[in-house]
Write a protein that holds these residues in place. Structure first.
Motif, PDB file in Angstrom:
ATOM      1  N   PHE A 132     -36.795  23.733  48.505  1.00  0.00           N
ATOM      2  CA  PHE A 132     -37.236  24.077  49.609  1.00  0.00           C
ATOM      3  C   PHE A 132     -36.463  24.603  50.726  1.00  0.00           C
ATOM      4  N   THR A 133     -36.588  25.500  51.513  1.00  0.00           N
ATOM      5  CA  THR A 133     -35.720  25.968  52.626  1.00  0.00           C
ATOM      6  C   THR A 133     -36.773  26.154  53.611  1.00  0.00           C
ATOM      7  N   LYS A 171     -37.621  28.310  46.731  1.00  0.00           N
ATOM      8  CA  LYS A 171     -36.907  29.288  45.759  1.00  0.00           C
ATOM      9  C   LYS A 171     -36.650  28.311  44.591  1.00  0.00           C
ATOM     10  N   GLN A 172     -36.233  29.240  43.531  1.00  0.00           N
ATOM     11  CA  GLN A 172     -35.882  28.744  42.198  1.00  0.00           C
ATOM     12  C   GLN A 172     -34.550  28.995  41.943  1.00  0.00           C
ATOM     13  N   PRO A 188     -24.991  27.371  50.190  1.00  0.00           N
ATOM     14  CA  PRO A 188     -25.734  26.022  49.794  1.00  0.00           C
ATOM     15  C   PRO A 188     -26.916  26.547  49.568  1.00  0.00           C
ATOM     16  N   LEU A 189     -27.816  25.296  49.156  1.00  0.00           N
ATOM     17  CA  LEU A 189     -29.342  25.575  48.997  1.00  0.00           C
ATOM     18  C   LEU A 189     -30.036  26.085  50.271  1.00  0.00           C
ATOM     19  N   ASP A 190     -29.704  25.661  51.368  1.00  0.00           N
ATOM     20  CA  ASP A 190     -30.059  25.991  52.729  1.00  0.00           C
ATOM     21  C   ASP A 190     -29.096  25.889  53.888  1.00  0.00           C
ATOM     22  N   ASP A 191     -28.721  26.830  54.425  1.00  0.00           N
ATOM     23  CA  ASP A 191     -27.595  26.868  55.398  1.00  0.00           C
ATOM     24  C   ASP A 191     -27.935  25.994  56.631  1.00  0.00           C
ATOM     25  N   LEU A 224     -32.809  15.229  45.957  1.00  0.00           N
ATOM     26  CA  LEU A 224     -32.261  14.762  47.133  1.00  0.00           C
ATOM     27  C   LEU A 224     -32.474  15.677  48.321  1.00  0.00           C
ATOM     28  N   HIS A 225     -32.324  16.868  47.816  1.00  0.00           N
ATOM     29  CA  HIS A 225     -32.162  17.865  49.014  1.00  0.00           C
ATOM     30  C   HIS A 225     -33.771  18.147  49.359  1.00  0.00           C
ATOM     31  N   ASN A 226     -34.805  18.315  48.526  1.00  0.00           N
ATOM     32  CA  ASN A 226     -36.141  18.589  48.905  1.00  0.00           C
ATOM     33  C   ASN A 226     -36.596  17.474  49.682  1.00  0.00           C
TER      34      ASN A 226
END
Length: 371
Positions: free
Chosen positions: A279-280, A285-286, A298-301, A335-337
């Protein structure tokens, strides 16, 4: 348990910031609860969960009763000690499993009989038996056995499920829990607004510490979901916490918060992570997509979690590739989500406190790609 409203939105919605005081700590709402079905949030340690902002975890009564068994958990000092989590815990009752495991259960007016999905053993879940299990677990917030029904269904079927949930709740309330435990009611009624309001009215008469909105995200449209939330919250007391069960996407959350919901749980951030979804602030996204193979970002800046401050999309894409499939990838996306969901609700709380929730929600819905 105490519930204190800190700030109500002044920009035209029902959103609010509140604090729930429990025996194992305070909870700031709106709050998202990661799902730890079997006494663990998959791939996460309690320390990491604390570091990413987790305030309260959810456990599942059915799965814990099947394995390892509530008596073992009780003998090991209760669920908090067993899973090394010293914060608040909410336990679901098994009502959703009565919906999702239809081939393995038989439902009567007295309760639900399950055939274990693991070894075929028989488990009898009555309202009283569920309270007994949750007392052994020692959770702070206790959910009663309820009859969750899918959509579509007839109005008569929905009414019967709601009546059963009311009857079972009354029996659950008569059971003596531990002093620190708090029983919530679960409002049913499927996609019928008059049934939702009637069920809520009947459960409010029991004067419980809090109330949950159940039986949604089971096949109905998003519009019907939000309509049912609105009708239910018209009846629920403003001075009690409101918990929307099993929901959902970031868009679901912010729209429900605007209608006065305080608490949420869902497997979405953890389950998506294990499938490579992340998630961002722009949408989901995948990471397996080939476009990320050489992406150094990164996954989300906008994210400050350990994953985003340490690893590139390229590296995480590598971990998820079919010829690698490293466990580190699963844990880093999880962790990110979870961090994203906590950061999302934290930003919502701040927007409500600063009287700008309406504009925050509008900007988010304009930029977030997805439902």
């Amino acid at each position: 348990m105490k519930f204190q409203i800190i700030k109500e939105d002044t920009t035209g919605t029902k959103a609010r910031v509140a604090k729930i005081n429990t025996h194992h700590g305070d909870i700031e709402t709106p709050v998202f609860m990661p799902v730890g079905t079997r006494a663990t949030v998959k791939t996460m340690t309690p320390r990491v969960l604390r570091e990413v902002g987790t305030q309260i975890l959810l456990g599942n009564t059915y799965h814990l009763a099947v394995r390892p068994g509530e008596q073992l958990i009780r003998d090991m000092g209760g669920l908090h000690k067993f899973m090394a989590w010293d914060g608040p815990i909410l336990t679901d009752s098994g009502g959703f499993q009565a919906f999702s495991l239809t081939k393995l259960r038989k439902l009567t007016k007295n309760g639900v009989t399950f055939r274990s999905h693991i070894d075929g053993a028989i488990f009898e879940f009555t309202p009283e038996r569920v309270m007994e299990i949750e007392k052994c677990l020692g959770s702070d917030i206790v959910m009663p056995l309820d009859h969750c029904i899918g959509w579509p269904c007839t109005k008569e079927e929905a009414k019967q499920a709601a009546q059963t949930s009311i009857d079972w709740l009354k029996r659950s309330k008569d059971y003596e829990l531990s002093a620190h435990q708090n029983l919530f009611g679960i409002i049913q009624g499927s996609g019928y607004s008059d049934l939702r309001e009637w069920c809520a009215e009947e459960m409010v008469k029991l004067d419980l510490p809090g109330y949950a909105i159940g039986g949604l995200a089971v096949g109905e449209t998003k519009d019907v979901m939000q309509e049912m939330i609105e009708h239910t919250n018209k009846v629920l007391p403003v001075e009690k916490p409101r918990y929307l069960m099993g929901v959902g996407t970031p868009v679901d959350l912010i729209q429900a918060i605007s209608r006065g919901v305080d608490m949420f749980d869902c497997v979405m951030p953890t389950r998506n992570a294990r499938g490579g979804g992340f998630f961002t602030w722009e949408g989901k996204k995948q990471i397996r997509n080939s476009r990320y193979a050489r992406d150094e970002s990164p996954l989300d800046d906008k994210c400050s979690c350990y994953t985003c401050t340490t690893f590139s999309r390229s590296y995480l894409h590598h971990l998820f590739s079919k010829k690698v499939e490293e466990i580190l990838g699963l844990s880093m996306l999880t962790l990110h989500n979870i961090h994203f969901y906590h950061d999302f609700t934290k930003n919502i709380r701040q927007a409500i406190m600063e009287n700008r929730f309406q504009s925050f929600m509008s900007n988010f819905l304009d930029t977030y790609q997805g439902t």
